[in-house]
Structure formats: C-alpha cells, structure tokens
Write a protein that holds these residues in place. Structure first.
Motif, PDB file in Angstrom:
ATOM      1  N   ASN A   1      -9.109 -10.919   7.917  1.00 43.78           N
ATOM      2  CA  ASN A   1      -8.178  -9.972   7.306  1.00 43.78           C
ATOM      3  C   ASN A   1      -6.774 -10.589   7.396  1.00 43.78           C
ATOM      4  O   ASN A   1      -6.305 -10.904   8.491  1.00 43.78           O
ATOM      5  N   LEU A   2      -6.137 -10.782   6.248  1.00 45.11           N
ATOM      6  CA  LEU A   2      -4.785 -11.361   6.252  1.00 45.11           C
ATOM      7  C   LEU A   2      -3.779 -10.295   5.884  1.00 45.11           C
ATOM      8  O   LEU A   2      -4.013  -9.509   4.946  1.00 45.11           O
TER       9      LEU A   2
ATOM     10  N   GLY B   1       2.949  -5.407  13.492  1.00 40.62           N
ATOM     11  CA  GLY B   1       2.709  -5.288  12.052  1.00 40.62           C
ATOM     12  C   GLY B   1       1.340  -5.762  11.596  1.00 40.62           C
ATOM     13  O   GLY B   1       1.032  -5.690  10.412  1.00 40.62           O
ATOM     14  N   LEU B   2       0.501  -6.259  12.521  1.00 41.09           N
ATOM     15  CA  LEU B   2      -0.834  -6.751  12.150  1.00 41.09           C
ATOM     16  C   LEU B   2      -1.913  -5.831  12.716  1.00 41.09           C
ATOM     17  O   LEU B   2      -1.840  -5.441  13.887  1.00 41.09           O
ATOM     18  N   ARG B   3      -2.930  -5.518  11.889  1.00 42.89           N
ATOM     19  CA  ARG B   3      -3.976  -4.596  12.328  1.00 42.89           C
ATOM     20  C   ARG B   3      -4.980  -5.308  13.239  1.00 42.89           C
ATOM     21  O   ARG B   3      -5.514  -6.363  12.879  1.00 42.89           O
TER      22      ARG B   3
ATOM     23  N   GLY C   1       0.812  -1.219   0.000  1.00 43.10           N
ATOM     24  CA  GLY C   1       0.000   0.000   0.000  1.00 43.10           C
ATOM     25  C   GLY C   1       0.841   1.263   0.000  1.00 43.10           C
ATOM     26  O   GLY C   1       0.453   2.264  -0.615  1.00 43.10           O
TER      27      GLY C   1
ATOM     28  N   ILE D   1      -6.604   1.604   3.944  1.00 43.16           N
ATOM     29  CA  ILE D   1      -7.601   1.190   4.954  1.00 43.16           C
ATOM     30  C   ILE D   1      -7.588   2.198   6.107  1.00 43.16           C
ATOM     31  O   ILE D   1      -8.635   2.659   6.566  1.00 43.16           O
TER      32      ILE D   1
ATOM     33  N   PRO E   1      -2.263   1.589   4.256  1.00 40.37           N
ATOM     34  CA  PRO E   1      -2.486   3.030   4.419  1.00 40.37           C
ATOM     35  C   PRO E   1      -3.863   3.463   3.914  1.00 40.37           C
ATOM     36  O   PRO E   1      -4.489   4.360   4.480  1.00 40.37           O
TER      37      PRO E   1
ATOM     38  N   VAL F   1      -8.181 -11.491  12.477  1.00 36.75           N
ATOM     39  CA  VAL F   1      -6.931 -11.533  11.708  1.00 36.75           C
ATOM     40  C   VAL F   1      -6.545 -12.993  11.497  1.00 36.75           C
ATOM     41  O   VAL F   1      -6.526 -13.776  12.449  1.00 36.75           O
TER      42      VAL F   1
HETATM   43  C1  X2W Z   1      -4.002  -8.180   9.346  1.00 38.18           C
HETATM   44  C2  X2W Z   1      -3.475  -6.985   8.604  1.00 38.18           C
HETATM   45  O1  X2W Z   1      -2.642  -6.266   9.127  1.00 38.18           O
HETATM   46  N1  X2W Z   1      -3.969  -6.775   7.375  1.00 38.18           N
HETATM   47  C3  X2W Z   1      -3.577  -5.662   6.558  1.00 38.18           C
HETATM   48  C4  X2W Z   1      -4.006  -5.934   5.130  1.00 38.18           C
HETATM   49  C5  X2W Z   1      -3.457  -4.945   4.133  1.00 38.18           C
HETATM   50  C6  X2W Z   1      -1.942  -4.999   4.030  1.00 38.18           C
HETATM   51  O2  X2W Z   1      -1.272  -5.916   4.447  1.00 38.18           O
HETATM   52  O3  X2W Z   1      -1.447  -3.901   3.385  1.00 38.18           O
HETATM   53  P1  X2W Z   1       0.085  -3.439   3.216  1.00 38.18           P
HETATM   54  O4  X2W Z   1       0.794  -4.526   2.526  1.00 38.18           O
HETATM   55  O5  X2W Z   1      -0.036  -2.211   2.407  1.00 38.18           O
HETATM   56  O6  X2W Z   1       0.631  -3.181   4.599  1.00 38.18           O
HETATM   57  C7  X2W Z   1      -4.244  -4.354   7.078  1.00 38.18           C
HETATM   58  O7  X2W Z   1      -5.349  -4.401   7.582  1.00 38.18           O
HETATM   59  O8  X2W Z   1      -3.600  -3.298   6.923  1.00 38.18           O
END
Ligand code: X2W
Ligand code: ADP
Length: 243
Positions: free
Chosen positions: A152-153, A59-61, A10, A43, A41, A116
């Motif tokens: 969400n992965l 690193g995980l949302r 992103g 999201i 970014p 997640v």
């Molecule tokens: C679980 C988790 O963290 N999911 C990521 C999915 C998007 C992602 O990985 O985007 P980038 O590669 O741009 O960081 C999130 O929600 O941001």
C-alpha cells in the motif's frame, strides 16, 4: 507535449468537485494529464463496515494483510469510479495500478507499519503509451515489492514519484484545504509560495496528511519538476512549491 500529474485526494473526492470536467478540458486543450488518486477516507469507511480498525503513523496507514485486502479492493474500485466520471466529462480514461505493466516497484518503508511501501522504481512506459494515445491514465497506488508482494503506497508519495519519472511539468495535489498553512489551522497563515529549502525547514513541524503530501512536493521539485501546487482544484492553487 507537457505532462501534468494530478493527485486527487480522497477528502477532495468526497467533497464533490469539477475535477472530471477540469481534467477533460485540459486534455481537450492538448495537455497530457495523469491522475493519481487517493482514497484514504473511503478505505477507512470500508474498514469500519467490516469491523476492522487501522491507525496512521506520520500520515501512513498501518497496513496488516487484512487491511491490505480492503485497501486494494477500495482503491481499485475508486479508480474505476473515476474512469466513469472522466468518461461522462468527455475524457477517455484507463485505470491501472502500480501492479500493471511493471509500472511501480515498492520498497517496504523502514517504519514497522506492515505492508506499506515507498517508490523503489518506476517504469513509465505504459503511462506514456496511454497518454500519447489520448487516454488519461488513472493510477491506484498499489505496487509489488521485489518479491511480488503487493504494498500500500501513500498516494501523495506515489504521485510525486510518478511526476519525477514522467518528467512532468507540474505536480498538482488536490485536497480539501486551499493549501499549506504555516500555523494550521490559523486561516491567516496560508503560504502562497515556498522554496524547497524553506519547506525542508518547515517539514518537521507538519502533521498528519500534510507530511507525505509536502514530502512528495519537496522530492519532486528537488528532482527537477518545475513546480508543485496544493489546492482545492486544478485551477485553485493556494500554495506553490518552487525549487
Ligand atoms: C500507506 C497509506 O497510507 N496509504 C493510503 C493510500 C490512500 C491514500 O493515500 O489516500 P489519500 O490521498 O486520500 O489520503 C491509505 O491507506 O490511506
Ligand atoms: N499545515 C497544514 N496545512 C494545511 N492542512 C493541514 C496542515 N496540517 C494538517 N492539515 C490537514 O491535512 C488535511 C489534508 O491532508 P489529507 O487528509 O491527507 O488529504 P488528502 O486525502 O487530500 O490527501 C487537511 O484537511 C487538514 O486537516
């Protein structure tokens, strides 16, 4: 025919790049390319707009059901936007998520961070069908768990899993930094080449987005993918991870 799995982050996306042209050129040259896209970014920006917040752990949302709704909407839309860019560059692309054709089944991660998932299993037949017929599959990293609940992965983790399942020749992680730095942000500490063993030793000292990215590279090369590269484009690889 060789398959390259390209993860387009992103952050790299918002910087704008020759990504679509580079993918189209590879396909024209006879390679199969599978794109796995991020959108972290994007999201976060949409969550902001609707007044929701979310935090990252390692690193995980942290993904509540409300955050999941936004993440799903944004990621599917990013996938369609990429299909458009690739079409304009001359590549026929199809966007899909782990939810389509049984592509990815998720397993809830052990940390208490909501919806997640990690990759539990992958059925790559839909990807092969598309790639064998000249299409570039563009994968959004959403996937149901065994009960059918969407998860969400992290896109890096999903890209690593797909590279393994597809027996890819190469995994390329495109991001907004030239590669992996031993002492981030010391610009003189860029690592050009690193073995799986060395990376495993370095992993505990890494932070934020680099954690899932490098974990995914490690898993991929350990599972038989010949190399994983990190860089700012399909042709600029600052760091290469080798078995
Ligand atoms: C679980 C988790 O963290 N999911 C990521 C999915 C998007 C992602 O990985 O985007 P980038 O590669 O741009 O960081 C999130 O929600 O941001
Ligand atoms: N050791 C490191 N080497 C390189 N980048 C690092 C390191 N540690 C943290 N970072 C950060 O990781 C970011 C890339 O990860 P991330 O933000 O998840 O990108 P993407 O959206 O491309 O997946 C870089 O912009 C940088 O700020």
């Amino acid at each position: 025919m060789s398959i390259t799995v390209v993860k387009y982050g992103g952050h790299a996306m918002s910087a704008g790049s020759s990504f679509a042209q580079d993918v189209a050129a590879l396909v024209k040259a006879g390679q199969k390319v599978v794109v796995v896209h991020g959108g972290g970014p994007q999201i976060s920006a949409m969550l902001d707009r609707v007044g929701l917040t979310s935090e990252f752990r390692n690193g995980l949302r942290v993904t509540t059901p409300e955050v999941m709704q936004i993440a799903r909407m944004v990621l599917l839309s990013v996938g369609k936007d990429l299909v458009g860019s690739l079409a304009r560059a001359g590549a026929k692309a199809v966007s899909l998520s782990g939810e389509d054709g049984g592509l990815i089944t998720a397993r809830r991660v052990p940390q208490d961070i909501g919806l997640v998932g990690d990759v539990a299993s992958i059925d790559p037949s839909l990807i092969h069908t598309l790639a064998d017929n000249g299409y570039v599959p563009v994968v959004s990293t959403l996937a149901p768990d065994a009960e059918g609940v969407p998860h969400n992965l992290n896109a890096d983790i999903a890209a690593g899993g797909l590279a393994i399942a597809l027996r890819a020749n190469k995994l390329v992680m495109i991001t907004d930094v030239p590669g992996l730095y031993r002492n981030w942000p010391d610009a003189s500490s860029l690592i050009e080449k690193i073995t799986a063993q060395e990376l495993e030793e370095l992993l505990p000292s890494l932070e934020k987005g680099m954690v899932p990215k490098m974990e995914a590279c490690l898993r991929a090369v350990r599972a038989g993918v010949p190399s994983a590269a990190i860089g700012t484009s399909l042709h600029a690889h600052g760091t290469v991870v080798l078995p």
